[in-house]
Design a protein around this motif. Structure first.
Motif, PDB file in Angstrom:
ATOM      1  N   ARG A 154     -24.038  13.069   0.447  1.00  0.00           N
ATOM      2  CA  ARG A 154     -22.845  13.601   1.126  1.00  0.00           C
ATOM      3  C   ARG A 154     -23.191  14.643   2.169  1.00  0.00           C
ATOM      4  N   LEU A 155     -24.071  15.589   1.817  1.00  0.00           N
ATOM      5  CA  LEU A 155     -24.431  16.630   2.777  1.00  0.00           C
ATOM      6  C   LEU A 155     -25.188  16.037   3.962  1.00  0.00           C
ATOM      7  N   ALA A 156     -26.074  15.100   3.723  1.00  0.00           N
ATOM      8  CA  ALA A 156     -26.816  14.464   4.818  1.00  0.00           C
ATOM      9  C   ALA A 156     -25.858  13.749   5.771  1.00  0.00           C
ATOM     10  N   ARG A 157     -24.802  13.182   5.244  1.00  0.00           N
ATOM     11  CA  ARG A 157     -23.817  12.453   6.053  1.00  0.00           C
ATOM     12  C   ARG A 157     -22.869  13.407   6.786  1.00  0.00           C
ATOM     13  N   GLU A 158     -22.369  14.428   6.065  1.00  0.00           N
ATOM     14  CA  GLU A 158     -21.321  15.288   6.621  1.00  0.00           C
ATOM     15  C   GLU A 158     -21.845  16.569   7.260  1.00  0.00           C
ATOM     16  N   HIS A 159     -23.050  16.983   6.915  1.00  0.00           N
ATOM     17  CA  HIS A 159     -23.721  18.184   7.427  1.00  0.00           C
ATOM     18  C   HIS A 159     -23.121  19.498   6.920  1.00  0.00           C
ATOM     19  N   ARG A 160     -21.930  19.504   6.371  1.00  0.00           N
ATOM     20  CA  ARG A 160     -21.288  20.704   5.833  1.00  0.00           C
ATOM     21  C   ARG A 160     -20.438  20.324   4.648  1.00  0.00           C
ATOM     22  N   LEU A 161     -20.562  21.113   3.590  1.00  0.00           N
ATOM     23  CA  LEU A 161     -19.693  20.947   2.426  1.00  0.00           C
ATOM     24  C   LEU A 161     -19.183  22.317   2.022  1.00  0.00           C
TER      25      LEU A 161
END
Length: 166
Positions: A154-161
């Motif tokens: 998820r972080l690799a895809r969205e860059h921010r969580l």
């Protein structure tokens, strides 16, 4: 092994993005295990797609007044990024432990600097060694591997969580 990470690698997801994401999510997992709630976790992606860094921010500042167990948990979370990235490189990139450890260590200088500063601030001297804290983090992340892998993708895809997304 996570089917999500294998699929991401098969689809051409940059392994460096995934290893950096694992690093930052590793910090978050260890912080949560120590009772802290991350404010946000992010990757800084450069203009040409390279990873420039990342961060796991929490809402609290460590304190020398914390109970010893909490202080030690903070030190473990400082090295959890290195442990998570080492695990990622071993499991998903097929590296030996030594090679994975060394490459992940090369991008963890700031974490080790924080570890040493907080260890001194907490008055723990050499009582808590870097290797011991790394091993504790590694054990935690092996136990929490499914969670770590899911949020790495998820972080690799969205860059921010946000912390609430974790």
């Amino acid at each position: 092994m996570s089917d999500q990470i294998i699929a991401a690698l098969d689809r051409g997801r940059n392994p460096r993005h995934l290893s950096a994401a694992a690093h930052e999510i590793g910090h978050a997992v260890a912080a949560m295990a120590n009772g802290a709630r991350p404010k946000r976790v992010w990757l800084n992606i450069g203009l040409f797609g390279g990873v420039l860094g990342g961060m796991c921010e929490t809402n609290e500042m460590p304190s020398a007044q914390w109970p010893r167990r909490r202080q030690i948990g903070r030190l473990v979370s400082d090295l959890a990024g290195h442990a998570a990235e080492t695990r990622f490189r071993q499991v998903y990139l097929g590296m030996s432990f030594k090679a994975a450890f060394t490459l992940a260590r090369d991008v963890s200088d700031g974490d080790y600097h924080n570890f040493r500063d907080w260890r001194r601030e907490f008055g723990l001297g050499r009582e808590v060694t870097e290797r011991w804290a790394f091993d504790q983090a590694h054990r935690l992340l092996v136990r929490e591997g499914d969670y770590l892998d899911r949020y790495t993708v998820r972080l690799a895809r969205e860059h921010r969580l946000s912390g609430s997304a974790l």
